[in-house]
Write a protein that holds these residues in place. Structure first.
Motif, PDB file in Angstrom:
ATOM      1  N   GLY A  43      26.482  48.470 -12.659  1.00  0.00           N
ATOM      2  CA  GLY A  43      27.121  47.720 -11.687  1.00  0.00           C
ATOM      3  C   GLY A  43      27.169  48.655 -10.087  1.00  0.00           C
ATOM      4  O   GLY A  43      28.201  49.102  -9.776  1.00  0.00           O
ATOM      5  N   GLU A  68      28.083  45.222 -16.079  1.00  0.00           N
ATOM      6  CA  GLU A  68      29.711  45.688 -15.224  1.00  0.00           C
ATOM      7  C   GLU A  68      29.594  47.275 -15.327  1.00  0.00           C
ATOM      8  O   GLU A  68      29.005  47.948 -16.408  1.00  0.00           O
ATOM      9  CB  GLU A  68      30.727  45.038 -16.144  1.00  0.00           C
ATOM     10  N   ASN A  69      30.046  47.854 -14.426  1.00  0.00           N
ATOM     11  CA  ASN A  69      30.214  49.496 -14.539  1.00  0.00           C
ATOM     12  C   ASN A  69      31.092  50.064 -15.595  1.00  0.00           C
ATOM     13  O   ASN A  69      32.393  49.589 -15.836  1.00  0.00           O
ATOM     14  CB  ASN A  69      30.777  49.993 -13.211  1.00  0.00           C
TER      15      ASN A  69
END
Length: 326
Positions: A43, A68-69
């Protein structure tokens, strides 16, 4: 990608545009070429993903995963779930390798009974300038399941990092990181060492580890900026507790009880340098761990009288830990 490769190199990436090109290029320049390079963009909000894609378009051995982080541990788990090589290496995205890193480690582990082989690191600054290197006094050193924890506890030969080693893939068959923590390698190494039969440590300096100012992991750096409190350092208590569970009933158990209580004491003091909100949140967690483990202060043989006084006074004097104010 054409067929399975011998080595899978897992690189978690988050906002490292300044260093990423050198990291990736150091892999592509290896004298050993039978590898897959798995770049996991966690991310990033800078140009890291674009840099990954640029290299992937030029070399079919590179796989880019954008997610996604969720942190370093989750990114490494993604790489472990996807890798296809017979062997696994981890590389941090701000570090870089000597050209014969893979060849050297591969020759040591191939056709051997080692579960992993480790080399040694050069420590460099943000510009890649050499700072120091550790000298363990031996060129090669074997460990096995009978002596591994004695050596780990009593010397610094076994470093609690995953990035300077090559592993047989089977070692990680059912082994994954606990996600959401920092200091994740310290906990992972314990579980990894519990399952190995034999490993080799070498003094070859093949990995270049970059020390960056302001890193929250660089806890003991002489730079005052790095001594300021960061709430994520509380994770260290959870990591020690997870390790303690792994070593329950062994002669090493008391060592991690000591670590937990000394860390409670230090973090309590350091939290004075945090914001009011961070201080409140962090001390609530520290208070919980201290309550759970303070009974061990009075068990025979775990702490000296001087150590007991240090921990108790450090926590109580000035801030008075348990007054029901939280």
């Amino acid at each position: 990608m054409q067929g399975k490769k011998e080595i899978s190199i897992i690189v978690p990436i988050y906002n490292v545009e300044k260093y990423l090109g050198q990291c990736i290029q150091s892999v592509l320049d290896q004298t050993f070429s039978d590898f897959e390079l798995i770049l996991i963009d966690d991310g990033s909000t800078d140009s890291s993903l674009e840099i990954c894609d640029k290299y992937a378009n030029k070399d079919s051995r590179i796989r880019v995963i954008h997610k996604e982080n969720k942190g370093l541990a989750a990114a490494r788990n993604t790489g472990l779930n996807l890798c296809e090589g017979r062997y696994i290496c981890f590389l941090d995205s701000d570090d870089y390798l000597e050209k014969d890193y893979l060849e050297y480690l591969y020759r040591k582990i191939e056709n051997s009974n080692y579960d992993f082989v480790s080399c040694t690191a050069n420590f460099v600054d943000e510009d890649g300038k050499f700072i120091k290197r550790n000298d363990y006094g031996v060129n090669e050193f074997e460990i096995n399941k009978d002596n591994v924890f004695d050596i780990y506890m009593k010397s610094n030969i076994i470093e609690d990092v995953v990035w300077n080693k090559i592993y047989k893939k089977e070692v990680f068959k059912d082994l994954r990181y606990v996600e959401g923590l920092i200091y994740e390698d310290s906990e992972m190494i314990i579980r990894l060492l519990k399952r190995i039969k034999k490993a080799l440590f070498t003094k070859a300096y093949k990995y270049n580890y970059r020390i960056r100012k302001g890193s929250i992991l660089n806890y003991q750096d002489s730079n005052m900026e790095n001594k300021k409190f960061h709430i994520k350092k509380i994770d260290l208590l959870m990591v020690y507790e997870l390790i303690l569970r792994e070593l329950k009933g062994t002669k090493y158990e008391n060592g991690y009880i000591r670590q937990i209580l000394f860390t409670c004491s230090k973090l309590w003091s350091d939290s004075r340098f945090s914001t009011t909100e961070e201080k409140k949140k962090s001390r609530k967690v520290i208070k919980k761990y201290y309550k759970n483990y303070k009974k061990y202060l009075f068990h025979r043989g775990i702490f000296s009288l001087k150590e007991k006084c240090y921990i108790i006074l450090n926590i109580y004097i000035g801030d008075i830990l348990f007054q029901g104010k939280d």
